[in-house]
Design a protein around this motif. Structure first.
Motif, PDB file in Angstrom:
ATOM      1  N   ALA A   1      49.733  54.473  70.359  1.00 14.63           N
ATOM      2  CA  ALA A   1      48.365  53.929  70.573  1.00 14.63           C
ATOM      3  C   ALA A   1      47.428  54.656  69.424  1.00 14.63           C
ATOM      4  O   ALA A   1      46.331  53.811  69.046  1.00 14.63           O
ATOM      5  N   ILE A   2      48.054  55.773  68.674  1.00  7.65           N
ATOM      6  CA  ILE A   2      47.390  56.338  67.507  1.00  7.65           C
ATOM      7  C   ILE A   2      47.297  55.344  66.483  1.00  7.65           C
ATOM      8  O   ILE A   2      46.424  55.071  65.576  1.00  7.65           O
ATOM      9  N   PHE A   3      48.760  55.016  66.153  1.00  6.48           N
ATOM     10  CA  PHE A   3      48.722  53.933  65.013  1.00  6.48           C
ATOM     11  C   PHE A   3      48.149  52.440  65.203  1.00  6.48           C
ATOM     12  O   PHE A   3      47.959  52.079  64.464  1.00  6.48           O
ATOM     13  N   THR A   4      48.315  52.209  66.466  1.00 11.03           N
ATOM     14  CA  THR A   4      47.587  50.756  66.686  1.00 11.03           C
ATOM     15  C   THR A   4      45.941  50.893  66.375  1.00 11.03           C
ATOM     16  O   THR A   4      45.397  50.085  65.760  1.00 11.03           O
ATOM     17  N   GLN A   5      45.475  52.074  66.760  1.00 12.22           N
ATOM     18  CA  GLN A   5      44.044  52.191  66.411  1.00 12.22           C
ATOM     19  C   GLN A   5      43.949  52.461  64.707  1.00 12.22           C
ATOM     20  O   GLN A   5      42.667  51.715  64.315  1.00 12.22           O
ATOM     21  N   TYR A   6      44.878  52.826  64.184  1.00  6.42           N
ATOM     22  CA  TYR A   6      44.828  53.041  62.644  1.00  6.42           C
ATOM     23  C   TYR A   6      44.909  51.542  62.068  1.00  6.42           C
ATOM     24  O   TYR A   6      44.026  51.308  61.100  1.00  6.42           O
ATOM     25  N   LEU A   7      45.857  50.810  62.746  1.00  5.31           N
ATOM     26  CA  LEU A   7      46.096  49.429  62.236  1.00  5.31           C
ATOM     27  C   LEU A   7      44.477  48.719  62.128  1.00  5.31           C
ATOM     28  O   LEU A   7      44.266  47.776  61.476  1.00  5.31           O
ATOM     29  N   LEU A   8      43.883  48.803  63.344  1.00  4.17           N
ATOM     30  CA  LEU A   8      42.686  48.327  63.490  1.00  4.17           C
ATOM     31  C   LEU A   8      41.634  48.550  62.336  1.00  4.17           C
ATOM     32  O   LEU A   8      40.780  47.824  61.853  1.00  4.17           O
ATOM     33  N   GLU A   9      41.531  49.951  62.462  1.00  6.78           N
ATOM     34  CA  GLU A   9      40.589  50.455  61.218  1.00  6.78           C
ATOM     35  C   GLU A   9      40.952  50.052  60.040  1.00  6.78           C
ATOM     36  O   GLU A   9      39.985  49.663  59.041  1.00  6.78           O
ATOM     37  N   VAL A  10      42.040  50.223  59.403  1.00  7.84           N
ATOM     38  CA  VAL A  10      42.726  49.613  58.133  1.00  7.84           C
ATOM     39  C   VAL A  10      42.255  48.045  58.020  1.00  7.84           C
ATOM     40  O   VAL A  10      41.925  47.718  56.969  1.00  7.84           O
ATOM     41  N   GLN A  11      42.535  47.374  59.111  1.00 10.80           N
ATOM     42  CA  GLN A  11      42.195  45.740  58.941  1.00 10.80           C
ATOM     43  C   GLN A  11      40.642  45.642  58.680  1.00 10.80           C
ATOM     44  O   GLN A  11      40.293  44.695  57.996  1.00 10.80           O
ATOM     45  N   TYR A  12      39.801  46.464  59.340  1.00  8.24           N
ATOM     46  CA  TYR A  12      38.365  46.556  59.195  1.00  8.24           C
ATOM     47  C   TYR A  12      38.082  46.557  57.871  1.00  8.24           C
ATOM     48  O   TYR A  12      37.049  46.025  57.348  1.00  8.24           O
ATOM     49  N   TYR A  13      38.773  47.751  57.394  1.00  5.16           N
ATOM     50  CA  TYR A  13      38.294  48.009  55.921  1.00  5.16           C
ATOM     51  C   TYR A  13      38.601  47.194  55.099  1.00  5.16           C
ATOM     52  O   TYR A  13      37.905  46.671  54.010  1.00  5.16           O
TER      53      TYR A  13
ATOM     54  N   SER B   1      41.936  57.071  52.083  1.00  3.70           N
ATOM     55  CA  SER B   1      42.797  58.270  52.038  1.00  3.70           C
ATOM     56  C   SER B   1      42.743  59.240  52.932  1.00  3.70           C
ATOM     57  O   SER B   1      43.904  59.836  53.670  1.00  3.70           O
ATOM     58  N   SER B   2      41.308  59.685  53.096  1.00  2.60           N
ATOM     59  CA  SER B   2      41.124  60.701  54.020  1.00  2.60           C
ATOM     60  C   SER B   2      41.480  60.140  55.525  1.00  2.60           C
ATOM     61  O   SER B   2      41.776  60.838  56.473  1.00  2.60           O
ATOM     62  N   MET B   3      41.254  58.900  55.728  1.00  2.00           N
ATOM     63  CA  MET B   3      41.467  58.435  57.051  1.00  2.00           C
ATOM     64  C   MET B   3      42.878  58.385  57.365  1.00  2.00           C
ATOM     65  O   MET B   3      43.203  58.824  58.353  1.00  2.00           O
ATOM     66  N   ALA B   4      43.933  58.088  56.413  1.00  2.00           N
ATOM     67  CA  ALA B   4      45.191  58.075  56.388  1.00  2.00           C
ATOM     68  C   ALA B   4      45.660  59.641  56.887  1.00  2.00           C
ATOM     69  O   ALA B   4      46.590  59.691  57.596  1.00  2.00           O
ATOM     70  N   LEU B   5      45.307  60.168  56.132  1.00  2.00           N
ATOM     71  CA  LEU B   5      45.406  61.893  56.379  1.00  2.00           C
ATOM     72  C   LEU B   5      45.290  62.441  57.887  1.00  2.00           C
ATOM     73  O   LEU B   5      45.962  63.096  58.620  1.00  2.00           O
ATOM     74  N   ASP B   6      44.038  61.709  58.209  1.00  2.00           N
ATOM     75  CA  ASP B   6      43.379  62.315  59.716  1.00  2.00           C
ATOM     76  C   ASP B   6      44.585  61.621  60.591  1.00  2.00           C
ATOM     77  O   ASP B   6      44.775  62.388  61.691  1.00  2.00           O
TER      78      ASP B   6
END
Length: 547
Positions: A406-418, A385-390
């Motif tokens: 570019a920001i959203f693409t990086q977010y997709l990568l991080e969420v997939q990793y989690y 949740s804190s990652m989503a807010l960031d």
């Protein structure tokens, strides 16, 4: 000293405003306060204050009638609306009567309120300087008179087209009603510029730009510059002596390039121009102004450009280009979950169907995509949740569509990793989670949950720690807060209503938990990231005013 009256039927708000703001620091004095519009109107006729702060909904005489009566008699008194979130339709109507600004009751900090009042103070001081100016200030007087006339015509509708035509002749506007073009110039990184020049009210920057541009336009013997607000300036031109549209645009670009070069040289700032179509008649200026603002908004989509012309920007083409870019993004980085993919795909389709697309439209959709996994998927990482807010904050601050993607693409990568690191959970914990998600809005204890899954509470608590790396109460609060974020994003429910719908009996306790989980209060979350941000409201109000 600027004389102020406060008109507000809620006693605590009225007393709070009187006592919490350092009025003397602003060169102001509250000379009276009233609980209804009738009493305020009676006093107003005798005292003629410089500034009126008024609520909208009041007994005896409401704020709209009070504002209307004041404007029938006086166009100079400054008026600030005291409003709540639910009343913005009323604010839009009030702006047509020449309201200067608004203050959000219960939501704005003292500093934010004082910034609104400082703008009024600066305007009143400018007016005072103008009316008492010496002959050597004739040039500044002319600029201010033209500025007031243009604003009164464009924004407040105080003059008919015929009256405005007379005023342009009386004030020697370098403007004719044939082959008109309007531009709105915006300064990039204006806040940093203010900080650099230590110009918290923007007056130094404003007067510097107005003087430079007025001198430059005088050299061309064409066009007028009008200060709009903060980083924006209106440039009005007429090319009655040029027949060819291509020649008109070429000469216009020469002038704008010169302006851009001068501002870069003397202020080390870059600018962008939103340019209207060519029209005849002063009556077209209001629509041309709206065109210019829409062109400025397209900077977000188009990236690093300086000139955006209305005649070259088909609205439907822009929307389709945005949709195409976003579609390419998800084809290259497909979300890990089919439901998530369909959610993003539906959002792209909705953006592509818009007749006009804005930065706000795009950011709201993408920020909702960012929060979607925390609300709809069982992702158990402690800091999702804190990652989503960031990431939502980074999206909100992004300045171009490419940066946003570019920001959203990086977010997709991080969420997939989690998601890939998510531990396999036991049948008992899966059942417990399913029960929590179905009953989070009820009074729920560890004992009740243990009874449902037929397990010892202590053992269930240990399972939560082992599988989810969190406690039962922390998981319950995190899930409730995710549901609350969803309601804050997608509804106009008040904080206490959301608290009740997410299982919190006490609104203040809900607010404390919300801040502990997200780092901000519920109203700050709604205000900072979504449609209810003040900047968006002001832009909407501007569009509403000039139409």
């Amino acid at each position: 000293m600027i004389k102020v009256i406060i008109v507000e039927d809620e006693m605590l708000v009225r007393i709070g405003l009187k006592n919490s703001i350092e009025w003397s620091k602003l060169g102001m004095e509250v000379i009276a306060d009233f609980s209804n519009g009738q009493a305020a109107w009676d006093f107003y006729q005798q005292a003629r204050p410089d500034l009126v702060l008024t609520d909208i909904r009041m007994p005896n005489m409401d704020g709209m009638e009070l504002i209307s009566r004041i404007r029938e008699n006086d166009a100079e008194t400054k008026i600030i609306i005291l409003t709540a979130y639910e009343e913005f339709d009323w604010v839009h109507k009030a702006i047509r009567f020449g309201v200067t600004d608004y203050i959000l009751k219960f939501k704005m900090s003292i500093d934010e309120m004082e910034k609104v009042l400082q703008k009024v103070q600066a305007e009143l001081q400018t007016k005072s300087v103008r009316t008492s100016a010496e002959p050597q200030h004739d040039q500044l007087n002319a600029i201010n008179l033209k500025e007031n006339a243009m604003k009164d015509y464009l924004s407040y509708g105080r003059y008919s087209d015929a009256e405005f035509a007379v005023i342009t002749k009386e004030l020697h506007f370098r403007l004719q009603p044939e082959r008109l073009i309007l531009c709105v110039m915006a300064i990039d990184n204006f806040k940093q510029m203010e900080n650099k020049f230590k110009d918290s009210h923007g007056n130094l920057i404003r007067f510097s730009i107005l003087n430079m541009m007025s001198e430059l336009l005088a050299g061309y013997n064409r066009g007028e510059v009008i200060y709009e607000r903060d980083e924006k300036y209106i440039l009005a031109f007429s090319f009655q002596d040029i027949v060819s549209e291509s020649n008109i645009y070429q000469q216009l670009q020469d002038i704008l390039s010169h302006i851009s070069s001068v501002i870069k040289t003397y202020l080390n700032a870059s600018v962008i121009f939103g340019i209207s179509s060519i029209n005849n008649g002063y009556s077209a200026l209001k629509q041309m102004y709206v065109e210019c603002l829409r062109m400025l908004d397209l900077r977000f989509v188009l990236g690093n450009v300086t000139y955006i012309r209305s005649d070259l920007m088909g609205a439907d083409r822009i929307s389709k280009n945005v949709a195409a870019k976003l579609d390419k993004m998800i084809r290259e980085r497909e979300p890990f979950n089919d439901r998530y993919f369909k959610e993003i795909e539906a959002g792209i389709q909705s953006l592509g169907q818009l007749e006009r697309i804005s930065r706000q439209d795009i950011q709201v959709v993408i920020i909702r995509w960012i929060h979607w996994p925390t609300v709809n998927l069982n992702i158990y990482a402690d800091d999702i949740s804190s990652m989503a807010l960031d990431y939502a904050g980074r999206i909100h601050q992004s300045t171009t569509l490419d940066e946003t993607i570019a920001i959203f693409t990086q977010y997709l990568l991080e969420v997939q990793y989690y998601h890939e690191r998510k531990r396999a959970i036991s049948k008992e914990i899966a059942e417990a989670i399913k029960y929590i998600q179905a009953h989070y809005d009820q009074d729920l204890s560890l004992q009740q949950l243990a009874d449902q899954v037929k397990m010892n509470p202590s053992y269930l608590s240990r399972l939560f720690k082992r599988h989810l790396e969190t406690s039962f109460i922390e998981y319950l609060n995190a899930y409730r807060i995710d549901m609350a974020k969803n309601m804050l994003m997608n509804t106009h429910l008040k904080s206490y209503e959301i608290a009740a719908k997410t299982g919190y009996k006490d609104d203040s306790y809900f607010s404390r938990i919300f801040k502990r989980v997200t780092g901000m209060r519920p109203h700050e979350f709604r205000k900072q990231w979504f449609v209810d941000s003040r900047e968006d409201r002001e832009n909407d109000a501007d569009d509403e005013t000039v139409q």
